[in-house]
Structure formats: C-alpha cells, structure tokens
Design an enzyme around this catalytic site. Structure first.
Site, PDB file in Angstrom:
ATOM      1  N   CYS A   9      -2.984   9.192   3.097  1.00  0.00           N
ATOM      2  CA  CYS A   9      -2.532   9.887   4.263  1.00  0.00           C
ATOM      3  C   CYS A   9      -1.361   9.910   4.105  1.00  0.00           C
ATOM      4  O   CYS A   9      -0.402   8.878   3.580  1.00  0.00           O
ATOM      5  CB  CYS A   9      -3.245  10.256   5.756  1.00  0.00           C
ATOM      6  N   GLY A  35      -0.934  14.469   1.591  1.00  0.00           N
ATOM      7  CA  GLY A  35      -2.748  15.111   2.589  1.00  0.00           C
ATOM      8  C   GLY A  35      -2.127  16.874   3.074  1.00  0.00           C
ATOM      9  O   GLY A  35      -1.027  16.779   3.370  1.00  0.00           O
ATOM     10  N   ASN A 109      -2.434   5.912   7.909  1.00  0.00           N
ATOM     11  CA  ASN A 109      -2.749   5.425   7.209  1.00  0.00           C
ATOM     12  C   ASN A 109      -3.522   4.116   6.297  1.00  0.00           C
ATOM     13  O   ASN A 109      -3.055   3.238   6.390  1.00  0.00           O
ATOM     14  CB  ASN A 109      -1.470   5.921   6.109  1.00  0.00           C
ATOM     15  N   GLY A 110      -4.838   4.393   5.644  1.00  0.00           N
ATOM     16  CA  GLY A 110      -5.465   3.458   5.005  1.00  0.00           C
ATOM     17  C   GLY A 110      -6.792   3.523   6.306  1.00  0.00           C
ATOM     18  O   GLY A 110      -7.357   4.705   6.190  1.00  0.00           O
ATOM     19  N   CYS A 244      -1.310  -1.575  -3.445  1.00  0.00           N
ATOM     20  CA  CYS A 244      -2.069  -0.761  -3.858  1.00  0.00           C
ATOM     21  C   CYS A 244      -1.157  -0.162  -5.076  1.00  0.00           C
ATOM     22  O   CYS A 244      -0.160   0.077  -4.756  1.00  0.00           O
ATOM     23  CB  CYS A 244      -2.603   0.556  -3.007  1.00  0.00           C
ATOM     24  N   TYR A 250      -0.223   6.959  -9.163  1.00  0.00           N
ATOM     25  CA  TYR A 250      -1.049   8.151  -9.132  1.00  0.00           C
ATOM     26  C   TYR A 250      -0.144   9.110  -7.784  1.00  0.00           C
ATOM     27  O   TYR A 250       0.784  10.392  -7.433  1.00  0.00           O
ATOM     28  CB  TYR A 250      -2.625   8.229  -9.065  1.00  0.00           C
ATOM     29  N   CYS A 390     -11.984   2.438  -3.961  1.00  0.00           N
ATOM     30  CA  CYS A 390     -11.483   1.863  -3.156  1.00  0.00           C
ATOM     31  C   CYS A 390     -11.572   2.066  -1.436  1.00  0.00           C
ATOM     32  O   CYS A 390     -12.312   3.215  -1.764  1.00  0.00           O
ATOM     33  CB  CYS A 390      -9.764   2.537  -3.372  1.00  0.00           C
ATOM     34  N   CYS A 441      -2.977  -5.251  -4.806  1.00  0.00           N
ATOM     35  CA  CYS A 441      -4.652  -5.457  -5.558  1.00  0.00           C
ATOM     36  C   CYS A 441      -4.588  -4.258  -6.705  1.00  0.00           C
ATOM     37  O   CYS A 441      -4.471  -2.608  -6.666  1.00  0.00           O
ATOM     38  CB  CYS A 441      -5.038  -3.973  -4.163  1.00  0.00           C
ATOM     39  N   CYS A 444      -8.913  -1.043  -8.125  1.00  0.00           N
ATOM     40  CA  CYS A 444     -10.218  -0.262  -8.724  1.00  0.00           C
ATOM     41  C   CYS A 444     -10.194  -0.197 -10.377  1.00  0.00           C
ATOM     42  O   CYS A 444     -10.272   0.827 -10.795  1.00  0.00           O
ATOM     43  CB  CYS A 444      -9.204   1.369  -7.916  1.00  0.00           C
TER      44      CYS A 444
END
Ligand code: AMP
Length: 451
Positions: A9, A35, A109-110, A244, A250, A390, A441, A444
C-alpha cells in the site's frame, strides 16, 4: 485469514499545513501505483478527526466537496492494494477508533507476520474486531496498553507486533511515523514549502506537492510531530536494515527516491548488468511497459542495440496481476498490451521485463510479438527468478503458483515459447542497487527470510 492484507500500500502523512487533506489527496495521486483497490484520508482539526474512505481510485473516492469536510492542519492517507475477493470497504484505511485517550487514525504499509497470534490473543481477552486487517490489532494494542501517553502506548504496541510496518498515526494534536526495525517498506520525511512536514511511502509524492526530501524515517525509528516543534525522534528498535529489494525491481515509481537512492538509476543499472549476462545479437531492445522501461534503456545503452517501443500499453486498464482466475488474467493481459508491428516485424527482438511471477504475461507477450512478425523473441528479466513468496508486504502468490519455484529456466523458456530466456543473477541485482552490505531483503529470490 489475515494473510494478504495491507500489502503494497501507500501511506502519507501531512503535518502543519492549513490544507493538509488536499496535500494528502495530491500525494495519494502520486502514490496510486502502490494500490488501486481503495483510498482514504483522515484529518484532524485539533478537536476531532474526520475520515473518508472508499473502494476505488483516489480520484473516484474524493472530490472538492468531500475534501472540504476533511478540515484541519494534519492528515494521513492511504491507498490499498489487495488481492481480489476482500473488497469490503471495512478493509479500507485509515483505520479509525475512539478510545480512552481520544481519537486516532492509523495507516499501514506492510504485513505483520504475527498478526494471527496477536489477534487470537486479543479475541480471547474479549476484543471485538470489525475488519480482517492486521492493522486493527494495533488499535486494540494501543487502547489496551496500560501506559499513560499515546507515545508510550505506540511504543508498547509496536513491541508486540512483528513483520513489516511503515505506519503513520494521527491523533487530534499529533502525528507519529514509525518504521519496523528492518525498514522493509519505505517511508521518507520531507519539508513542505510552507514549513510543515510530510511523510510518504515514496518521494514522488514530495515532488508533486513541492516538498523537499529531508531523509528516510530510519528503521526502528518513531518520529513525533507536534505543533511548533521540530519532529522528535525516538529510537524504538536497534535498526537492522532489510529493505525490500523488490521496491527497486518493480514496485516503486522510477522518479522516486527509495531507501535513499533513485529508483530509475537502479533499474537502469539492472538493464546494464543484464546486458552482460548471456549477451545476444539482436536488432532491437524493447521494454514490457511500464515496468521494463528503465531496464530496457540501460540494456540498450550498454549493448549498443537500438531501443524501440515494440509494445503499447493501454493505461486505462488496472494491473493484471490481481485477477482471480487464469482465464481472466489472460484476457486482461491482451486488453492491456498490444504489439507495434512496424517496430518488430522481421526483427530479432530482445524483450525486457522486470519479473516473471506466474508466467502469464511473458507467455502472452512472446506469442503476441511472434504473431506480429518478430523473427526471434529473446526474453530478458531484470531480476532473478521469483522463487519464494513475500511475507512482508509484496503480493506474490504462494509457491505452487510461482513458475520459477516449479520449473527450471529452460522449462520456463519452453513454457513461454521464447527463443531464449535469461534472468539477472543475485550478484548483478545487488550491484545494481549499490549494496555494500546485507541491508536488502532478497527473500523472494532466495527464500532467506529474516523474520
Ligand atoms: P505474471 O504474468 O504472473 O508472470 O506476472 C508478471 C508481470 O507482473 C510482470 O510484467 C511484472 O511487471 C508484474 N508484477 C511483478 N510482481 C508483481 C506484483 N507483486 N504485483 C503486480 N504485478 C507484478
């Protein structure tokens, strides 16, 4: 199931501006790519909080009249991205509550990784939940905390949650911004031209409202905004950054600075790195729009192969990823992307995309380009194979549906019917984002989960 809530988000907070809700609205516009399911804003006029939220795009949820009711000099806003099915307006944010200290609104967000445990424990003690959002846990934790001040209660509450959270809280007189100890999701701090402050998921929001980027909210840091005071910083957790990396691949907008660096530049670097891996002679390099554009530019510059627009994107169709059935997803990809026959006919084409998730998009694109007359289609992906889901806020499907978790690169190449397929490797990705330590991180791509 709390899984898949509050992911990917956008959050924004405005403090100390007489048109706070309008600035929040403009910021949410800039953050719409994070979002499209729902949007909301809460403002405070010092006495009372006002909230409007609904399903749909920012533009649909708000108009001049509605914004006028969101009075006050502070506001928090949210756009929600969620999987299809849970389209209840109850699950739109801000989450608002009245409690013994007054009123509060939270945007998040998360993904909280211990959300189910916390919620069950709260329910056993008699808590009643109105939504499926993990964010609602925070309301209960804050309301039930024995501490006296809201600041202490927030600290108490965030000590009981785990996982990814970039949060902005609004009370009647204060605003709080908080990031988890790993800083999984981004959150930046800026100064408004009039002197107030803004926090937002991405700095593209700052550019729109004319704010200057000051710095990121640190991992583990709580920032408190109070009238006529500089923001107060409290180190709630010792920071152990795990940002992330998929934000760079992306998710973030290329004109944003995320985790302190330009998304555009890192994406171009990915394209340059990719050009070194299994180089191939071709007539043109084309992007899958919009995600593949910066990497394709980098690839073309590095390889010297001309960059062309080979695929047109219809911008009036939402992202294809969230459709529930394979049939719908196929159809939506067709509606969204069409080939530019003039550019690709009889050409050997390198196509760049940022990632392959289920393989639907790539397969369709190869077919489409071949039908439009491309002689050969070589797919190049500017990130490593997405092999693992994820748990920290990016909406990836479970492992069975991730094509790279179940097939080798050769098998995926055969599935998407490309003449060749190559991915960027992890080392190349880390070089692209200038990683000098393990601050990102990459779960993924590697399955190495920290929490
Ligand atoms: P797929 O068709 O399932 O392989 O999805 C791949 C496409 O989805 C690529 O073009 C990506 O740009 C895009 N994509 C990758 N990750 C996500 C995500 N988490 N949400 C939405 N789209 C994504």
């Amino acid at each position: 199931m709390l899984e898949n809530m509050n992911e990917k988000c956008a959050v924004v907070g405005i403090f100390g501006h007489k048109e706070a809700s309008k600035l929040a609205y403009f910021s949410l516009h800039a953050l719409q790519h994070r979002g499209q399911e729902a949007a909301g804003i809460s403002s405070s006029d010092g006495q009372k909080l006002h909230t409007i939220k609904d399903r749909g795009l920012v533009m649909k949820v708000f108009n001049e009249e509605k914004l006028a009711t969101l009075s006050g000099s502070s506001a928090v806003g949210h756009t929600r991205y969620s999987t299809a099915g849970d389209d209840s307006i109850l699950d739109a944010q801000p989450v608002f509550a009245r409690y013994d200290l007054g009123e509060m609104a939270i945007v998040h967000n998360g993904n909280l990784t211990n959300a189910e445990e916390v919620r069950s424990a709260l329910i056993k003690k008699g808590a009643i939940f109105q939504t499926f959002m993990d964010t609602e846990n925070l309301i209960h934790l804050i309301a039930k905390s024995q501490k006296e001040t809201l600041t202490d209660r927030i600290i108490d509450a965030v000590n009981r949650i785990e996982g990814a959270f970039s949060l902005v809280f609004l009370s009647r007189t204060k605003m709080f911004a908080m990031r988890d100890r790993h800083g999984f999701r981004p959150l930046s701090l800026g100064r408004l031209p009039s002197g107030g402050y803004i926090v937002a998921s991405e700095t593209c929001a700052f550019d729109l409202v004319g704010a200057d980027y000051i710095r990121d909210v640190e991992a583990g840091e709580l920032l408190i905004f109070e009238e006529n005071k500089a923001p107060l910083s409290i180190k709630v957790f010792e920071p152990t950054p795990k940002h992330c990396i998929f934000e760079y691949v992306y998710f973030a907008r290329p004109d944003s600075k995320v985790f302190g660096q330009s998304v555009y530049q890192t994406r171009k670097n990915m394209g340059r790195e990719l050009a070194h891996i299994k180089p191939i002679k071709a007539d043109i390099v084309i992007p899958v729009p919009d995600g593949g554009v910066p990497a394709a530019i980098g690839y073309a510059q590095e390889s010297g192969i001309p960059y062309e627009l080979g695929i047109m994107r219809n911008h009036y169709i939402g992202r294809t990823f969230i459709e529930p059935t394979q049939e719908m997803r196929d159809l939506k990809v067709k509606m969204k992307l069409s080939p530019m026959a003039e550019a690709i006919k009889d050409k050997i084409v390198i196509v760049i995309d940022d990632s392959i998730v289920r393989g639907t998009t790539s397969r369709r694109i190869v077919k489409m380009l071949k039908e439009a007359g491309a002689k050969e289609v070589h797919m190049r992906i500017s990130s490593p194979p997405t092999t693992d889901p994820c748990f920290y806020g990016v909406d990836t499907p479970n492992k069975e549906k991730l094509i790279a978790a179940n097939m080798s690169v050769e098998e995926i190449c055969a599935f998407i019917e490309a003449d060749s397929l190559a991915y960027l490797d992890e080392a190349g990705l880390l070089r692209s984002v200038n990683a000098t330590d393990d601050r990102y991180c990459t779960a993924c791509f590697t399955g190495n989960y920290i929490v």
